[in-house]
Write a protein that holds these residues in place. Structure first.
Motif, mmCIF file in Angstrom:
data_model
loop_
_atom_site.group_PDB
_atom_site.id
_atom_site.type_symbol
_atom_site.label_atom_id
_atom_site.label_comp_id
_atom_site.label_asym_id
_atom_site.label_seq_id
_atom_site.Cartn_x
_atom_site.Cartn_y
_atom_site.Cartn_z
ATOM 1 N N PRO A 198 3.634 -11.596 3.018
ATOM 2 C CA PRO A 198 2.252 -11.935 3.360
ATOM 3 C C PRO A 198 1.286 -10.768 3.128
ATOM 4 N N LEU A 199 1.733 -9.541 3.390
ATOM 5 C CA LEU A 199 0.876 -8.379 3.174
ATOM 6 C C LEU A 199 0.674 -8.116 1.681
ATOM 7 N N ILE A 200 1.699 -8.358 0.877
ATOM 8 C CA ILE A 200 1.545 -8.225 -0.568
ATOM 9 C C ILE A 200 0.493 -9.220 -1.069
ATOM 10 N N PRO A 224 11.682 -2.069 0.159
ATOM 11 C CA PRO A 224 11.559 -1.853 -1.282
ATOM 12 C C PRO A 224 10.625 -2.831 -1.984
ATOM 13 N N ARG A 225 10.418 -4.009 -1.397
ATOM 14 C CA ARG A 225 9.519 -4.980 -2.020
ATOM 15 C C ARG A 225 8.080 -4.475 -2.079
ATOM 16 N N ALA A 226 7.757 -3.530 -1.200
ATOM 17 C CA ALA A 226 6.397 -3.003 -1.179
ATOM 18 C C ALA A 226 6.127 -2.062 -2.347
ATOM 19 N N VAL A 227 7.196 -1.484 -2.909
ATOM 20 C CA VAL A 227 7.028 -0.438 -3.913
ATOM 21 C C VAL A 227 6.275 -0.931 -5.135
ATOM 22 N N LEU A 282 2.587 -1.840 -4.391
ATOM 23 C CA LEU A 282 1.735 -0.678 -4.169
ATOM 24 C C LEU A 282 1.570 0.144 -5.448
ATOM 25 N N LEU A 283 2.628 0.209 -6.241
ATOM 26 C CA LEU A 283 2.537 0.945 -7.497
ATOM 27 C C LEU A 283 1.566 0.264 -8.455
ATOM 28 N N ALA A 284 1.576 -1.060 -8.460
ATOM 29 C CA ALA A 284 0.632 -1.803 -9.303
ATOM 30 C C ALA A 284 -0.800 -1.538 -8.869
ATOM 31 N N ALA A 285 -1.018 -1.528 -7.553
ATOM 32 C CA ALA A 285 -2.363 -1.243 -7.045
ATOM 33 C C ALA A 285 -2.776 0.175 -7.395
ATOM 34 N N TRP A 286 -1.808 1.073 -7.361
ATOM 35 C CA TRP A 286 -2.059 2.468 -7.723
ATOM 36 C C TRP A 286 -2.512 2.572 -9.174
ATOM 37 N N LYS A 287 -1.780 1.902 -10.062
ATOM 38 C CA LYS A 287 -2.096 1.952 -11.486
ATOM 39 C C LYS A 287 -3.411 1.257 -11.812
ATOM 40 N N GLU A 288 -3.721 0.207 -11.074
ATOM 41 C CA GLU A 288 -4.976 -0.519 -11.292
ATOM 42 C C GLU A 288 -6.170 0.203 -10.684
ATOM 43 N N ALA A 305 -1.288 2.925 -0.639
ATOM 44 C CA ALA A 305 -0.271 3.279 -1.624
ATOM 45 C C ALA A 305 0.040 4.767 -1.553
ATOM 46 N N TYR A 306 -0.972 5.568 -1.410
ATOM 47 C CA TYR A 306 -0.787 7.021 -1.318
ATOM 48 C C TYR A 306 0.065 7.373 -0.108
#
Length: 274
Positions: free
Chosen positions: A217-219, A243-246, A249-255, A264-265
């Motif tokens: 739900p948070l994703i 691990p599902r958050a990785v 969060l990495l996608a949000a980081w890259k975007e 993410a940080y």
């Protein structure tokens, strides 16, 4: 009594010394004089009066102490709140009534103090969740969250369905503070509420609880139309070790979604990652 008479002396130092001494001897005959001193022109005198009243622990001081929670001086406010905690159970009733005065400083101070009083305040606070005044209901919920008492959990879950959105938001925040697994599903439901502030509070609370049921739900909430909600969801995922958050969060980081990047940080910096 000479010390009580000295509380009205024209010299600040004399009043200050007399008030401090009255607190040391813990004489209830001093209550009226000390209550009056809470309105003294001198900040240090007001501080000392608040502290001394907390040492004497007489219920007659509750009302006057509540009255100075809006004092212009932060230390006076803190000392008055601490003294209300010292008085404990006899002060709970007046404190709950004071939650409805619409002064945020007073309401917040009372809420925190009621939470510190803990067990003796829980049943009255639960009852306060049903009063007409929504300010009282909201701050009663906040106090229950910090009480550390498991009896608060079910009433807080019920408060997540309150008719007033402010009460629901405070109940969401308080539910998170309990860290009880029973609050997870109701908070996930709150993530779908129309009010963005409630969605944001629910996301933050789920992060505090740290239950893996909240990850998906948070994703989903990372794509919320409101940037505060996205930020709260990112921060919450950063607190849940799953691990599902990785990848999310990495996608949000890259975007470079700046609303999410703080969360993410927080997640990656703990792990020594980029």
């Amino acid at each position: 009594m000479p010390l009580i008479e000295a509380v009205s002396d024209k010299e600040d130092d004399v009043r200050l010394s007399a008030i401090a001494s009255l607190g040391q001897i813990v004489d209830p005959r001093a209550i009226d004089a000390l209550n009056a001193s809470l309105k003294d022109r001198n900040t240090h005198v007001r501080m000392s009066a608040a502290i001394s009243l907390g040492k004497i622990k007489d219920p007659r001081a509750a009302g006057p102490l509540i009255g100075v929670l809006g004092d212009k001086d932060a230390t006076v406010r803190e000392d008055a709140a601490d003294s209300l905690v010292n008085i404990g159970a006899p002060a709970v009733g007046p404190m709950i009534a004071g939650l409805g005065n619409e002064d945020y400083l007073v309401e917040e101070a009372l809420s925190k103090a009621l939470g510190k009083i803990g067990k003796p305040a829980v049943d009255p606070l639960i009852a306060a969740l049903k009063v007409k005044d929504h300010y009282i209901r909201a701050h009663a919920a906040a106090a229950l969250g910090s009480s550390g008492d498991t009896r608060a959990v079910e009433p807080l879950i019920a408060a997540l369905k309150d008719t007033d959105v402010i009460v629901r938001r405070y109940a969401a925040e308080a539910s998170g503070m309990t860290k009880d697994p029973r609050v997870v599903e109701p908070l996930i439901v709150a993530l779908g509420e129309e009010d963005w502030s409630l969605r944001s509070s629910a996301a933050e609370a789920l992060g505090v609880v740290g239950d893996s049921r909240a990850v998906e739900p948070l994703i989903t909430a990372l794509k919320d139309t409101n940037h505060y909600v996205r930020s709260a969801a990112g921060g919450a995922l950063g607190l849940i070790n799953d691990p599902r958050a990785v990848s999310a969060l990495l996608a949000a980081w890259k975007e470079r979604d700046m609303a999410v990047i703080a969360g993410a940080y927080r997640y990656f910096i703990k792990r020594g990652e980029p």
